[in-house]
Every structure is written in structure tokens, then in C-alpha cells.
Design an enzyme around this catalytic site. Structure first.
Site, PDB file in Angstrom:
ATOM      1  N   GLY A  67      -9.721 -19.076 -28.203  1.00 18.74           N
ATOM      2  CA  GLY A  67      -8.721 -19.946 -27.623  1.00 18.74           C
ATOM      3  C   GLY A  67      -7.663 -20.393 -28.607  1.00 18.74           C
ATOM      4  O   GLY A  67      -7.520 -19.855 -29.705  1.00 18.74           O
ATOM      5  N   THR A  70      -6.488 -27.444 -29.543  1.00 19.01           N
ATOM      6  CA  THR A  70      -6.900 -28.528 -28.657  1.00 19.01           C
ATOM      7  C   THR A  70      -7.186 -29.784 -29.467  1.00 19.01           C
ATOM      8  O   THR A  70      -7.211 -29.756 -30.697  1.00 19.01           O
ATOM      9  CB  THR A  70      -8.112 -28.140 -27.792  1.00 19.01           C
ATOM     10  OG1 THR A  70      -8.222 -29.056 -26.701  1.00 19.01           O
ATOM     11  CG2 THR A  70      -9.402 -28.145 -28.600  1.00 19.01           C
ATOM     12  N   ALA A 142     -11.180 -28.427 -21.360  1.00 22.27           N
ATOM     13  CA  ALA A 142     -10.880 -27.206 -22.104  1.00 22.27           C
ATOM     14  C   ALA A 142     -12.167 -26.429 -22.372  1.00 22.27           C
ATOM     15  O   ALA A 142     -13.253 -27.007 -22.466  1.00 22.27           O
ATOM     16  CB  ALA A 142     -10.203 -27.548 -23.424  1.00 22.27           C
ATOM     17  N   ALA A 157     -14.842 -29.258 -23.455  1.00 23.37           N
ATOM     18  CA  ALA A 157     -14.409 -30.610 -23.822  1.00 23.37           C
ATOM     19  C   ALA A 157     -13.843 -31.273 -22.574  1.00 23.37           C
ATOM     20  O   ALA A 157     -12.749 -30.917 -22.119  1.00 23.37           O
ATOM     21  CB  ALA A 157     -13.367 -30.559 -24.932  1.00 23.37           C
ATOM     22  N   CYS A 173      -3.757 -26.097 -25.745  1.00 19.75           N
ATOM     23  CA  CYS A 173      -4.187 -24.735 -25.392  1.00 19.75           C
ATOM     24  C   CYS A 173      -3.026 -23.748 -25.376  1.00 19.75           C
ATOM     25  O   CYS A 173      -3.138 -22.651 -24.811  1.00 19.75           O
ATOM     26  CB  CYS A 173      -4.911 -24.722 -24.046  1.00 19.75           C
ATOM     27  SG  CYS A 173      -6.328 -25.836 -23.994  1.00 19.75           S
TER      28      CYS A 173
END
Length: 223
Positions: A67, A70, A142, A157, A173
Site C-alpha cells: 500500500g 497512512t 485502511a 486500521a 493512501c
């Protein structure tokens, strides 16, 4: 627990699970920290200056999860499952979908209408634009994982009572013009206690990863 400390604990437990030890589900809240995933050029999505981060007491960490960028902080429930995917007949994609479905089921119990977004990973809730009243989706949870030697690390999260102003420090993100939200904001009232959210997530996680569920539950999210 500080992010680096939790990461070190994950690494130790990951080695135990790879060696045949009991699978784990870690639940934690972190002090304010911005983490970078392994996506290329992820640093460009950090908006805040070093001085601003220092003033706010926000740490930055380069993580090995998948990813983009964040934020983690107080009021956010972070879950780190450390499980053997093969034991649950899951591939990486189906494992991520199962995590998302677990969060959606948890939120639905608290009357938060959550769903997938076919264009982006995570869990989303509908919000109304103040002027046009058109519906858009705001991100409430996320997802970023790593699978090594068939065993998962990192995870989800979920914003329960998170101070959403921290997300202004980043492009969350890497998604431009996508709002963030929390259970507190989605409900428009006092959020449920962190303890009750944890208990519900644990119950839903155990149910979602049971052999019966894996064999019979039709995925709620796109394949």
C-alpha cells in the site's frame, strides 16, 4: 504501543507462526505516526514539513507492508492478524477481502453502513455533500498487509474516534480528493467504546476465519 515496538512484536510472533506456533490477532492503538508502504514514490504523498511533524509529535516510519501512506494514532483500532493463509485455504486476494468483510460486518453491528469501493482498497461509508447532497464515499478503514512465507503481517486500521485532522498531513493512501471518516463522525454522535469495538471485531474475525465460514459465506466484496 509505539509502531516500531508493535512491528518488532509482529516479527517475533510471525517467526513462531511460520514454525507452527499458534496463530495470533494483535489489537493495538499507536501514538501518532505516519507510515509509508512499499508502493513506489510513496513519499510524494507526505504533505507536512519536518517542522510541522515535529511540532505535532508525529513520527514517520518506512514500513514493509503493502500500500501507500497512512496515519495511525489514538482512537484508531489497529488489528494485526498473524495467520497461515494455507490453513484457511486463502490466497492473498481472498485474504484481504476476508479482512474487509470482517470490518464491514463489525461496523454494521454498530449501525454504520459500510461497503467496499470497487476502485480502491479499504472500507468506506457513504456521506452526503453539504450543498449538492450528492453521495460520495469516505474511507473509514485502511488495509495494508504483507505475506511472507505464507504467513500474514500488518493488517487494518479502523477509525473509531480518531482525530481526522491528522490525515490533512498526507494524501491518505495516495487517493487525491477522497475524504476520511470515523465511526464517531459517521454516527453523528458519541462513538461506541473502543472496548466494545474490539470485542465485536474479535468475534467477527473468529467467525469469518472459521472453517464453516470459509466454506459457505459468499464474499460481500468484489472478486
Amino acid at each position: 504501543m509505539a509502531y516500531r515496538e508493535a512491528w518488532a512484536l509482529q516479527e517475533r510472533l510471525h517467526a513462531e507462526v511460520v514454525g507452527g506456533g499458534e496463530e495470533r490477532l494483535l489489537l493495538v492503538e499507536h501514538p501518532p505516526v505516519i507510515t509509508f508502504g512499499r508502493r513506489a514514490n510513496v513519499e510524494r504523498h507526505l504533505i507536512a514539513s519536518d517542522e510541522q511533524l515535529a511540532r505535532l509529535g508525529v513520527e514517520t516510519v518506512q514500513s514493509d507492508r503493502g500500500g501507500d501512506i497512512t496515519f495511525h494514532g489514538p482512537g484508531q483500532l489497529v488489528a494485526y492478524p498473524i495467520v497461515r493463509l494455507a490453513d484457511h485455504s486463502l490466497l492473498v486476494g481472498s485474504y484481504v477481502r476476508r479482512l474487509v468483510e470482517t470490518v464491514i460486518a463489525t461496523l454494521n453491528e454498530f449501525e454504520v453502513s459500510a461497503r467496499c469501493d470497487p476502485t480502491a482498497v479499504g472500507v468506506w461509508v457513504p456521506v452526503r455533500d453539504g450543498e449538492s447532497q450528492s453521495e460520495t464515499l469516505a474511507k473509514i478503514c485502511a488495509v495494508g498487509v504483507r505475506i511472507r512465507r505464507g504467513v500474514s503481517m500488518h493488517g487494518i486500521a479502523l477509525n473509531v474516534t480518531t482525530d481526522l485532522r491528522y490525515f490533512d498531513l498526507i494524501v491518505p493512501c495516495g487517493l487525491v480528493d477522497r475524504a476520511m471518516t470515523s465511526m464517531e463522525r459517521a454516527l453523528g454522535a458519541a462513538a461506541p467504546s473502543m472496548k466494545s469495538v474490539k470485542q465485536t471485531l474479535i468475534r467477527r474475525f473468529l467467525s469469518a476465519f472459521s472453517p464453516a465460514a470459509l466454506a459457505s459465506v459468499r464474499p460481500a466484496c468484489p472478486q
